[in-house]
Scaffold this motif. Structure first.
Motif, PDB file in Angstrom:
ATOM      1  N   GLU A  78      36.257  13.461 -29.957  1.00 53.67           N
ATOM      2  CA  GLU A  78      35.899  12.524 -30.816  1.00 53.67           C
ATOM      3  C   GLU A  78      36.848  12.025 -31.605  1.00 53.67           C
ATOM      4  O   GLU A  78      36.688  11.001 -32.444  1.00 53.67           O
ATOM      5  CB  GLU A  78      34.455  12.484 -31.660  1.00 53.67           C
ATOM      6  N   GLN A  79      37.939  12.671 -31.666  1.00 57.57           N
ATOM      7  CA  GLN A  79      39.214  12.294 -32.450  1.00 57.57           C
ATOM      8  C   GLN A  79      39.977  11.667 -31.806  1.00 57.57           C
ATOM      9  O   GLN A  79      39.933  10.866 -30.952  1.00 57.57           O
ATOM     10  CB  GLN A  79      39.528  13.677 -33.113  1.00 57.57           C
ATOM     11  N   SER A  80      41.352  11.478 -32.505  1.00 60.17           N
ATOM     12  CA  SER A  80      42.272  10.817 -31.773  1.00 60.17           C
ATOM     13  C   SER A  80      43.008  11.066 -30.421  1.00 60.17           C
ATOM     14  O   SER A  80      43.154  12.067 -30.357  1.00 60.17           O
ATOM     15  CB  SER A  80      43.453  10.225 -33.203  1.00 60.17           C
ATOM     16  N   VAL A  81      43.196   9.978 -29.831  1.00 61.06           N
ATOM     17  CA  VAL A  81      43.953  10.370 -28.575  1.00 61.06           C
ATOM     18  C   VAL A  81      45.110   9.057 -28.424  1.00 61.06           C
ATOM     19  O   VAL A  81      44.795   8.234 -28.979  1.00 61.06           O
ATOM     20  CB  VAL A  81      42.901  10.245 -27.306  1.00 61.06           C
ATOM     21  N   LEU A  95      44.124  20.176 -17.986  1.00 60.07           N
ATOM     22  CA  LEU A  95      43.160  19.124 -18.390  1.00 60.07           C
ATOM     23  C   LEU A  95      42.881  18.359 -17.109  1.00 60.07           C
ATOM     24  O   LEU A  95      43.514  18.078 -16.215  1.00 60.07           O
ATOM     25  CB  LEU A  95      43.749  18.002 -19.127  1.00 60.07           C
ATOM     26  N   GLY A  96      41.549  18.135 -16.734  1.00 68.95           N
ATOM     27  CA  GLY A  96      41.072  17.470 -15.382  1.00 68.95           C
ATOM     28  C   GLY A  96      41.028  18.465 -14.381  1.00 68.95           C
ATOM     29  O   GLY A  96      40.801  18.161 -13.283  1.00 68.95           O
ATOM     30  N   ALA A  97      41.223  19.696 -14.732  1.00 67.38           N
ATOM     31  CA  ALA A  97      41.115  20.954 -13.438  1.00 67.38           C
ATOM     32  C   ALA A  97      40.227  21.970 -13.758  1.00 67.38           C
ATOM     33  O   ALA A  97      39.537  22.560 -13.066  1.00 67.38           O
ATOM     34  CB  ALA A  97      42.559  21.332 -13.030  1.00 67.38           C
ATOM     35  N   MET A  98      40.098  22.428 -15.286  1.00 63.31           N
ATOM     36  CA  MET A  98      39.191  23.322 -15.628  1.00 63.31           C
ATOM     37  C   MET A  98      38.451  23.099 -16.783  1.00 63.31           C
ATOM     38  O   MET A  98      39.210  21.978 -17.696  1.00 63.31           O
ATOM     39  CB  MET A  98      40.055  24.677 -15.785  1.00 63.31           C
ATOM     40  N   GLU A  99      37.737  23.840 -17.598  1.00 60.91           N
ATOM     41  CA  GLU A  99      37.030  23.246 -18.611  1.00 60.91           C
ATOM     42  C   GLU A  99      38.138  23.492 -19.741  1.00 60.91           C
ATOM     43  O   GLU A  99      38.854  24.216 -20.041  1.00 60.91           O
ATOM     44  CB  GLU A  99      36.006  24.577 -18.806  1.00 60.91           C
ATOM     45  N   TYR A 100      37.752  22.418 -20.538  1.00 58.04           N
ATOM     46  CA  TYR A 100      38.729  22.340 -21.821  1.00 58.04           C
ATOM     47  C   TYR A 100      37.884  21.605 -23.002  1.00 58.04           C
ATOM     48  O   TYR A 100      37.213  20.604 -22.756  1.00 58.04           O
ATOM     49  CB  TYR A 100      40.178  21.375 -21.643  1.00 58.04           C
ATOM     50  N   GLU A 101      38.039  22.181 -23.971  1.00 60.01           N
ATOM     51  CA  GLU A 101      37.230  21.534 -25.223  1.00 60.01           C
ATOM     52  C   GLU A 101      38.147  21.397 -26.644  1.00 60.01           C
ATOM     53  O   GLU A 101      38.201  22.281 -27.290  1.00 60.01           O
ATOM     54  CB  GLU A 101      36.142  22.765 -25.649  1.00 60.01           C
ATOM     55  N   HIS A 102      38.526  20.119 -26.542  1.00 61.13           N
ATOM     56  CA  HIS A 102      39.288  19.796 -27.726  1.00 61.13           C
ATOM     57  C   HIS A 102      38.812  20.165 -29.092  1.00 61.13           C
ATOM     58  O   HIS A 102      39.087  20.789 -30.037  1.00 61.13           O
ATOM     59  CB  HIS A 102      40.148  18.635 -27.663  1.00 61.13           C
ATOM     60  N   VAL A 123      46.382  19.887 -31.739  1.00 58.95           N
ATOM     61  CA  VAL A 123      46.987  19.233 -30.961  1.00 58.95           C
ATOM     62  C   VAL A 123      46.766  19.649 -29.408  1.00 58.95           C
ATOM     63  O   VAL A 123      47.137  20.652 -29.321  1.00 58.95           O
ATOM     64  CB  VAL A 123      48.464  19.171 -31.429  1.00 58.95           C
ATOM     65  N   THR A 124      46.193  18.785 -28.658  1.00 62.54           N
ATOM     66  CA  THR A 124      46.258  19.210 -27.222  1.00 62.54           C
ATOM     67  C   THR A 124      47.330  18.211 -26.588  1.00 62.54           C
ATOM     68  O   THR A 124      47.277  17.069 -26.642  1.00 62.54           O
ATOM     69  CB  THR A 124      45.031  18.949 -26.616  1.00 62.54           C
ATOM     70  N   ILE A 125      48.181  18.698 -25.892  1.00 59.27           N
ATOM     71  CA  ILE A 125      49.152  18.214 -25.139  1.00 59.27           C
ATOM     72  C   ILE A 125      49.101  17.991 -23.475  1.00 59.27           C
ATOM     73  O   ILE A 125      48.570  19.150 -22.849  1.00 59.27           O
ATOM     74  CB  ILE A 125      50.528  18.836 -25.154  1.00 59.27           C
ATOM     75  N   THR A 149      47.942  13.097 -25.520  1.00 63.98           N
ATOM     76  CA  THR A 149      47.585  13.896 -26.640  1.00 63.98           C
ATOM     77  C   THR A 149      46.445  13.357 -27.589  1.00 63.98           C
ATOM     78  O   THR A 149      46.054  12.583 -27.618  1.00 63.98           O
ATOM     79  CB  THR A 149      48.958  13.926 -27.678  1.00 63.98           C
ATOM     80  N   ALA A 150      45.840  14.469 -27.744  1.00 63.25           N
ATOM     81  CA  ALA A 150      44.611  14.525 -28.467  1.00 63.25           C
ATOM     82  C   ALA A 150      44.859  15.368 -29.590  1.00 63.25           C
ATOM     83  O   ALA A 150      45.421  16.325 -30.016  1.00 63.25           O
ATOM     84  CB  ALA A 150      43.422  15.171 -28.014  1.00 63.25           C
ATOM     85  N   VAL A 151      44.681  14.646 -30.997  1.00 63.02           N
ATOM     86  CA  VAL A 151      44.962  15.044 -32.333  1.00 63.02           C
ATOM     87  C   VAL A 151      43.799  15.263 -33.270  1.00 63.02           C
ATOM     88  O   VAL A 151      42.991  14.376 -33.175  1.00 63.02           O
ATOM     89  CB  VAL A 151      46.116  14.242 -33.088  1.00 63.02           C
ATOM     90  N   SER A 152      43.738  16.222 -33.886  1.00 64.42           N
ATOM     91  CA  SER A 152      42.762  16.459 -35.078  1.00 64.42           C
ATOM     92  C   SER A 152      42.964  15.746 -36.203  1.00 64.42           C
ATOM     93  O   SER A 152      44.038  15.558 -36.672  1.00 64.42           O
ATOM     94  CB  SER A 152      42.392  17.778 -35.273  1.00 64.42           C
TER      95      SER A 152
END
Ligand SMILES: *Cc1c(COP(=O)(O)O)cnc(C)c1O
Length: 388
Positions: free
Chosen positions: A57-60, A178-185, A192-194, A210-213
């Protein structure tokens, strides 16, 4: 591809992956004025579609660059020269992440690994526990190590950081997961997810995500490196408004909208189940062939890519070249210290049982033609898994 061969070209590498026809058609549309409202609407929708994919729900944001550029951005937006970062070594990509970190002025503490298993959460906890002064500013974890076909447990990494009571940020490279297996930012409290466009997201290379907290954005306010072109602030703004600080790759944004809609329509759980099944079938084939996977921990096998070790004395790259020439099938090379020792079968993105069976048949026929000592029947073993 081999221009003189007819029929389907099997691009069976873990990135760039096959781009669906639907995405190709979307990208063939005429360019739009990137400062006009039509593009703004389309771009903001496409980028916001990333939120359910990152589970955040944070920034992407979208950054126009390859996945490595997103590493550069993450480092320069929230770290300061001389900051210590902790990197568990799992393979080539964790190593490259360390290299760019050093180049940008960080001090890298590496936890040595064997390239055959994932991140050791106990070891990580131990190192963090010993850092009484809190000098380590971030942990850089590679979720799916594409060079070895090993997936690390990010929830366990977060657990180790919590147990150590350490307040370092957690950066995760999810470029090939991402888009291939479970991922929970959000759930794993990743800062930071890249990610990159050319793997599970089924797009051509050229975009990073990128997703950022909120915590990382707070740190950014006082961080000391110069992000320059890679400054997150206008890019996060653009994720809402669709107005970019420089000319965005309009064509790839068309593709992102289409590909993200495809993933969300299939449903992420179904997407992950499809990848899990293809990976299981691939491993069944490897096992029937009597060969070894590079990954040695059963629960850590990647659902995106399988790295297969060739018998002693065989050059994996010569085998790959021979298979390519005979069957118009591209398999991926071994990287770094496993060069020549492994070849990799990518099974992520726009893949289904028949595309995988085509690739595995090519491998089995190719190994026989090349004179490798192995047991036949891998293709049958894979079919048994896929028929269920
Ligand atoms: C592909 C990949 C990268 C690098 O992405 P580029 O787009 O080649 O810069 C980084 N990390 C992992 C795990 C990858 O698979």
């Amino acid at each position: 591809m081999n221009d003189n061969q007819m029929g389907y070209y099997y691009l069976q590498v873990p990135g760039p992956t096959v781009v669906p026809e639907r995405v190709m058609s979307a990208m063939a549309r005429p360019l739009l004025d990137h400062r006009g409202n039509v593009f703004a609407e389309l771009a903001s929708t496409a980028v916001q579609n990333l939120k359910p994919i990152f589970k955040t729900e944070q920034s992407v944001m979208v950054i126009p660059c390859s996945g490595s550029g997103a590493w550069h951005a993450a480092i320069t937006n929230c770290l300061t020269e001389g900051d210590k970062v902790l990197i568990p070594e799992v393979g080539m990509f964790s190593t490259l992440w360390g290299n760019i970190s050093r180049k940008l002025g960080l001090e890298v503490i590496e936890i040595e690994g064997d390239w055959r298993s994932g991140i050791d959460a106990d070891k990580l906890e131990e190192v963090l526990n010993a850092d009484k002064q809190g000098e380590i500013k971030a942990v850089f974890a590679t979720h799916n190590e594409t060079s070895t076909g090993v997936t690390s447990d990010i929830a366990a990494v977060r657990g180790a950081m919590d147990k150590a009571g350490h307040d370092a940020m957690l950066f995760v490279d999810a470029v090939s997961s991402l888009g291939a297996m479970e991922y929970e930012h959000d759930k794993w409290r990743v800062d930071v997810t890249i990610c990159g466009s050319q793997k599970g997201l089924m797009l051509p290379p050229g975009l990073a995500f990128t997703a950022v907290s909120d915590k990382a954005l707070e740190v950014k306010k006082t961080a000391g490196l110069v992000p320059g072109y890679f400054d997150w602030t206008p890019l996060i703004e653009a994720s809402h408004t669709g107005f970019y600080p420089y000319t965005p790759p309009v064509t790839l944004i068309y593709g992102l909208k289409e590909a993200s809609e495809m993933l969300l329509a299939e449903g992420l759980d179904a997407v992950f189940a499809r990848h899990a099944k293809l990976a299981k079938a691939t491993r069944a084939a490897v096992s029937a062939w009597g060969l070894e996977t590079q990954c040695q921990v059963e629960s850590q096998h990647s659902n995106a890519v399988t790295a297969i070790r060739v018998p002693e004395g065989v050059d994996a790259d010569e085998l790959r070249a021979s298979i390519y020439k005979q069957f118009n099938l591209s398999l991926a090379t071994g990287l770094g210290k496993v060069k020549g020792k492994v070849f990799r079968v990518g099974h992520l993105g726009y893949q289904n049982p028949l595309t995988l069976m085509g690739a595995l048949s090519g491998v089995e026929m190719g190994m026989e033609a090349f004179g490798i000592k192995f047991n036949k029947g891998g293709v049958n073993a894979a079919m048994d898994v896929l028929a269920k």
